[in-house]
Motif scaffolding. Structure first.
Motif, PDB file in Angstrom:
ATOM      1  N   ALA A   1       0.804  -1.127   0.013  1.00 31.35           N
ATOM      2  CA  ALA A   1       0.049  -0.004   0.214  1.00 31.35           C
ATOM      3  C   ALA A   1       0.950   1.214   0.089  1.00 31.35           C
ATOM      4  O   ALA A   1       1.722   1.375   0.674  1.00 31.35           O
ATOM      5  CB  ALA A   1      -0.892  -0.128   1.383  1.00 31.35           C
ATOM      6  N   PRO A   2       0.391   2.404  -0.533  1.00 30.27           N
ATOM      7  CA  PRO A   2       1.049   3.719  -0.487  1.00 30.27           C
ATOM      8  C   PRO A   2       0.582   4.514   0.633  1.00 30.27           C
ATOM      9  O   PRO A   2       1.210   5.560   0.574  1.00 30.27           O
ATOM     10  CB  PRO A   2       0.756   4.206  -1.882  1.00 30.27           C
ATOM     11  N   ALA A   3      -0.003   3.767   1.562  1.00 31.34           N
ATOM     12  CA  ALA A   3      -0.405   4.715   2.538  1.00 31.34           C
ATOM     13  C   ALA A   3      -0.705   3.870   3.899  1.00 31.34           C
ATOM     14  O   ALA A   3      -0.679   2.546   3.756  1.00 31.34           O
ATOM     15  CB  ALA A   3      -1.515   5.527   2.272  1.00 31.34           C
ATOM     16  N   TRP A   4      -0.968   4.430   4.917  1.00 34.29           N
ATOM     17  CA  TRP A   4      -1.403   3.678   6.117  1.00 34.29           C
ATOM     18  C   TRP A   4      -2.456   2.739   5.705  1.00 34.29           C
ATOM     19  O   TRP A   4      -2.496   1.396   6.348  1.00 34.29           O
ATOM     20  CB  TRP A   4      -2.061   4.352   7.239  1.00 34.29           C
ATOM     21  N   HIS A   5      -3.367   2.702   4.804  1.00 33.03           N
ATOM     22  CA  HIS A   5      -4.722   2.145   4.575  1.00 33.03           C
ATOM     23  C   HIS A   5      -4.546   1.517   3.161  1.00 33.03           C
ATOM     24  O   HIS A   5      -4.821   2.481   2.376  1.00 33.03           O
ATOM     25  CB  HIS A   5      -5.801   2.542   4.976  1.00 33.03           C
ATOM     26  N   ALA A   6      -4.176   0.542   2.815  1.00 33.63           N
ATOM     27  CA  ALA A   6      -4.181   0.006   1.495  1.00 33.63           C
ATOM     28  C   ALA A   6      -5.565  -0.033   0.859  1.00 33.63           C
ATOM     29  O   ALA A   6      -6.296  -0.401   1.531  1.00 33.63           O
ATOM     30  CB  ALA A   6      -3.270  -1.050   1.128  1.00 33.63           C
ATOM     31  N   PRO A   7      -5.752   0.149  -0.497  1.00 38.49           N
ATOM     32  CA  PRO A   7      -6.922  -0.312  -1.194  1.00 38.49           C
ATOM     33  C   PRO A   7      -7.104  -1.474  -1.033  1.00 38.49           C
ATOM     34  O   PRO A   7      -6.160  -2.470  -0.918  1.00 38.49           O
ATOM     35  CB  PRO A   7      -6.646   0.177  -2.638  1.00 38.49           C
ATOM     36  N   ARG A   8      -8.222  -1.970  -0.914  1.00 39.28           N
ATOM     37  CA  ARG A   8      -8.587  -3.294  -0.853  1.00 39.28           C
ATOM     38  C   ARG A   8      -8.524  -3.974  -1.782  1.00 39.28           C
ATOM     39  O   ARG A   8      -8.791  -3.572  -2.864  1.00 39.28           O
ATOM     40  CB  ARG A   8     -10.340  -3.491  -0.236  1.00 39.28           C
ATOM     41  N   ALA A   9      -7.825  -5.251  -1.737  1.00 41.40           N
ATOM     42  CA  ALA A   9      -7.554  -6.305  -2.922  1.00 41.40           C
ATOM     43  C   ALA A   9      -7.611  -7.672  -2.435  1.00 41.40           C
ATOM     44  O   ALA A   9      -7.170  -7.847  -1.403  1.00 41.40           O
ATOM     45  CB  ALA A   9      -6.406  -5.808  -3.681  1.00 41.40           C
TER      46      ALA A   9
ATOM     47  N   ARG B   1     -10.177  -0.520  16.295  1.00 39.02           N
ATOM     48  CA  ARG B   1     -11.121   0.178  15.766  1.00 39.02           C
ATOM     49  C   ARG B   1     -11.772  -0.492  14.216  1.00 39.02           C
ATOM     50  O   ARG B   1     -12.976  -0.585  14.112  1.00 39.02           O
ATOM     51  CB  ARG B   1     -10.875   1.630  15.660  1.00 39.02           C
ATOM     52  N   SER B   2     -10.804  -0.800  13.520  1.00 39.90           N
ATOM     53  CA  SER B   2     -11.276  -1.377  12.296  1.00 39.90           C
ATOM     54  C   SER B   2     -11.992  -2.818  12.206  1.00 39.90           C
ATOM     55  O   SER B   2     -12.940  -2.864  11.603  1.00 39.90           O
ATOM     56  CB  SER B   2     -10.064  -1.614  11.143  1.00 39.90           C
TER      57      SER B   2
ATOM     58  N   VAL C   1       6.038  -4.028   3.528  1.00 40.06           N
ATOM     59  CA  VAL C   1       5.324  -3.162   4.822  1.00 40.06           C
ATOM     60  C   VAL C   1       6.268  -3.600   6.059  1.00 40.06           C
ATOM     61  O   VAL C   1       6.430  -4.684   6.230  1.00 40.06           O
ATOM     62  CB  VAL C   1       3.875  -4.030   5.164  1.00 40.06           C
ATOM     63  N   GLY C   2       6.544  -2.584   6.691  1.00 37.66           N
ATOM     64  CA  GLY C   2       7.444  -2.638   7.889  1.00 37.66           C
ATOM     65  C   GLY C   2       6.698  -3.316   9.097  1.00 37.66           C
ATOM     66  O   GLY C   2       5.640  -3.608   9.058  1.00 37.66           O
ATOM     67  N   HIS C   3       7.712  -3.612   9.994  1.00 39.66           N
ATOM     68  CA  HIS C   3       7.344  -4.566  11.028  1.00 39.66           C
ATOM     69  C   HIS C   3       6.138  -3.767  11.998  1.00 39.66           C
ATOM     70  O   HIS C   3       5.215  -4.478  12.342  1.00 39.66           O
ATOM     71  CB  HIS C   3       8.467  -4.838  12.252  1.00 39.66           C
ATOM     72  N   MET C   4       6.077  -2.715  12.086  1.00 35.88           N
ATOM     73  CA  MET C   4       5.446  -1.758  13.115  1.00 35.88           C
ATOM     74  C   MET C   4       4.222  -1.408  12.281  1.00 35.88           C
ATOM     75  O   MET C   4       3.213  -1.371  12.901  1.00 35.88           O
ATOM     76  CB  MET C   4       5.928  -0.766  13.639  1.00 35.88           C
ATOM     77  N   SER C   5       4.249  -1.564  11.058  1.00 37.44           N
ATOM     78  CA  SER C   5       3.190  -1.143  10.134  1.00 37.44           C
ATOM     79  C   SER C   5       2.078  -2.479   9.608  1.00 37.44           C
ATOM     80  O   SER C   5       0.984  -2.030   9.563  1.00 37.44           O
ATOM     81  CB  SER C   5       3.539  -0.649   8.919  1.00 37.44           C
ATOM     82  N   LEU C   6       2.508  -3.425  10.331  1.00 37.72           N
ATOM     83  CA  LEU C   6       1.573  -4.393   9.781  1.00 37.72           C
ATOM     84  C   LEU C   6       0.205  -4.317  10.434  1.00 37.72           C
ATOM     85  O   LEU C   6      -0.685  -4.605   9.739  1.00 37.72           O
ATOM     86  CB  LEU C   6       2.272  -5.830  10.193  1.00 37.72           C
ATOM     87  N   PRO C   7       0.055  -3.861  11.822  1.00 38.37           N
ATOM     88  CA  PRO C   7      -1.187  -3.884  12.479  1.00 38.37           C
ATOM     89  C   PRO C   7      -2.073  -2.643  11.787  1.00 38.37           C
ATOM     90  O   PRO C   7      -3.298  -2.609  12.201  1.00 38.37           O
ATOM     91  CB  PRO C   7      -0.784  -3.599  13.935  1.00 38.37           C
ATOM     92  N   ILE C   8      -1.518  -1.627  10.984  1.00 36.04           N
ATOM     93  CA  ILE C   8      -2.363  -0.688  10.835  1.00 36.04           C
ATOM     94  C   ILE C   8      -2.594  -0.859   9.071  1.00 36.04           C
ATOM     95  O   ILE C   8      -3.184   0.109   8.803  1.00 36.04           O
ATOM     96  CB  ILE C   8      -1.748   0.749  10.877  1.00 36.04           C
ATOM     97  N   HIS C   9      -1.996  -1.782   8.397  1.00 32.67           N
ATOM     98  CA  HIS C   9      -2.083  -1.781   6.943  1.00 32.67           C
ATOM     99  C   HIS C   9      -3.519  -2.383   6.740  1.00 32.67           C
ATOM    100  O   HIS C   9      -3.934  -3.500   7.243  1.00 32.67           O
ATOM    101  CB  HIS C   9      -0.967  -2.729   6.433  1.00 32.67           C
TER     102      HIS C   9
ATOM    103  N   GLY D   1      -4.825  -3.966   4.074  1.00 35.75           N
ATOM    104  CA  GLY D   1      -4.763  -5.088   3.428  1.00 35.75           C
ATOM    105  C   GLY D   1      -4.476  -6.284   4.288  1.00 35.75           C
ATOM    106  O   GLY D   1      -5.146  -7.340   4.487  1.00 35.75           O
ATOM    107  N   VAL D   2      -3.860  -5.980   5.536  1.00 39.32           N
ATOM    108  CA  VAL D   2      -3.703  -6.837   6.517  1.00 39.32           C
ATOM    109  C   VAL D   2      -4.734  -6.847   7.398  1.00 39.32           C
ATOM    110  O   VAL D   2      -5.269  -8.034   7.836  1.00 39.32           O
ATOM    111  CB  VAL D   2      -2.571  -6.266   7.385  1.00 39.32           C
ATOM    112  N   VAL D   3      -5.434  -5.864   7.852  1.00 38.90           N
ATOM    113  CA  VAL D   3      -6.672  -5.700   8.557  1.00 38.90           C
ATOM    114  C   VAL D   3      -7.947  -6.508   7.923  1.00 38.90           C
ATOM    115  O   VAL D   3      -8.560  -7.261   8.580  1.00 38.90           O
ATOM    116  CB  VAL D   3      -6.894  -4.303   8.877  1.00 38.90           C
ATOM    117  N   ASP D   4      -7.905  -6.519   6.447  1.00 34.50           N
ATOM    118  CA  ASP D   4      -8.860  -7.038   5.734  1.00 34.50           C
ATOM    119  C   ASP D   4      -8.681  -8.414   5.703  1.00 34.50           C
ATOM    120  O   ASP D   4      -9.547  -9.181   5.965  1.00 34.50           O
ATOM    121  CB  ASP D   4      -9.013  -6.550   4.316  1.00 34.50           C
TER     122      ASP D   4
END
Length: 304
Positions: free
Chosen positions: A9-17, A118-119, A270-278, A280-283
């Motif tokens: 993703a190019p940001a904290w929340h990636a487009p769903r795919a 929250r997600s 995706v970096g180590h700390m970014s996994l819980p906010i990504h 695509g990962v949340v989806d």
């Protein structure tokens, strides 16, 4: 079985795919390796996102030092949820009611799950709680015992016999030890790990503490986890990234155990700390907990 790969993703929340296979069906261009891979647009974007989230997480950290009190949501009504939420649980509406326990990593606290908690609630999960363990943790075994006690409390408070667990980094390893070695599979329906060093990490050679020594590849802990576990009933999904700065090599983020039949999901860039906010990962976490994923039937490959 093809291992799914989630788009970066190019940001904290990636487009769903949807997930796709990491095994090419046809010849492709040579993959970037070494420095070329690290300076690719996706890796640079992931690194910048990681830096931004680490800064934000530093500000949130003090707010997560207190252990969260579980507040069962008795007002949940499936019919009152948006159409997308109802679609997520169409196959099993009761899956939305199973409590979700989020477990953080080493020298961290529940604030790392600020976005994910929250997600997941917005996606329809009625009861999502976090668990803080002591930063003075002695070893994985004692943490797993404490997690088991907390899960028992969650079950008593909610009236449910089983829970889902999502563990980030060391939290995933603690949860895996619980379900695989301490009988926690009787309570844990499914376990999703994010950036967990299932095969250890070379960084563990830096510090000589007892806990960190356990994270060294080939340690007594990993030899114990490699032992047969034919009776383990918990479904395991390991989400890992090729840009993980803490799990080295990144392939150590895969859960390789024949009895667990783990499903491994690669999230590139995706970096180590970014996994819980990504996003695509949340989806992927939401779909897994809702029962839409399984080790026997991975999603079909998406068109390139």
């Amino acid at each position: 079985m093809h291992e799914p790969v989630l788009p970066s993703a190019p940001a904290w929340h990636a487009p769903r795919a949807g997930a796709r296979s990491d095994v090419p069906a046809a010849p492709t261009l040579p993959r970037r390796t070494g420095l070329r891979r690290l300076v690719s647009p996706g890796a640079l974007t992931g690194s910048l996102t990681e830096l931004a989230w680490v800064g934000a997480h530093t500000l949130l950290y003090p707010l997560g030092t207190r252990t969260e009190r579980l507040r069962p949501d008795g007002s949940y009504r499936p019919g009152a949820q948006p159409a997308a939420v109802r679609a997520l649980f169409a196959a099993d509406p009761l899956a939305a009611r199973i409590p979700v326990v989020l477990v953080h990593g080493l020298i961290d606290n529940r604030s790392v799950f600020t976005v994910m908690r929250r997600s997941l609630r917005r996606r329809g999960f009625a009861q999502v709680c976090t668990w803080n363990y002591s930063p003075l943790l002695r070893d994985v075994e004692s943490a797993a015992e404490a997690l088991g006690q907390h899960i028992e409390e969650v079950c008593r408070a909610t009236g449910h016999d089983r829970v889902h667990v999502v563990g980030h980094s060391l939290g995933g390893l603690v949860a895996r030890y619980l379900v695989q070695r301490l009988g926690g599979d009787a309570r844990v329906e499914s376990l999703v790990t994010l950036g967990t060093p299932h095969g250890g990490s070379r960084w563990a050679h830096v510090l000589p503490t007892r806990l960190v020594r356990q994270l060294r590849p080939g340690s007594d802990l990993f030899q114990e986890l490699a032992a047969p576990a034919p009776q383990c009933r918990t479904r395991v999904t390991a989400v890992y990234s090729d840009l993980d700065q803490m799990v080295v090599p990144s392939s150590a983020g895969r859960c390789e155990h024949p009895d667990l039949r783990a499903r491994n999901v690669l999230v590139p860039g995706v970096g180590h700390m970014s996994l819980p906010i990504h996003r695509g990962v949340v989806d992927e976490v939401a779909a897994t907990l809702a029962g839409l994923r399984s080790a026997e039937a991975d999603p079909p490959a998406a068109a390139a």
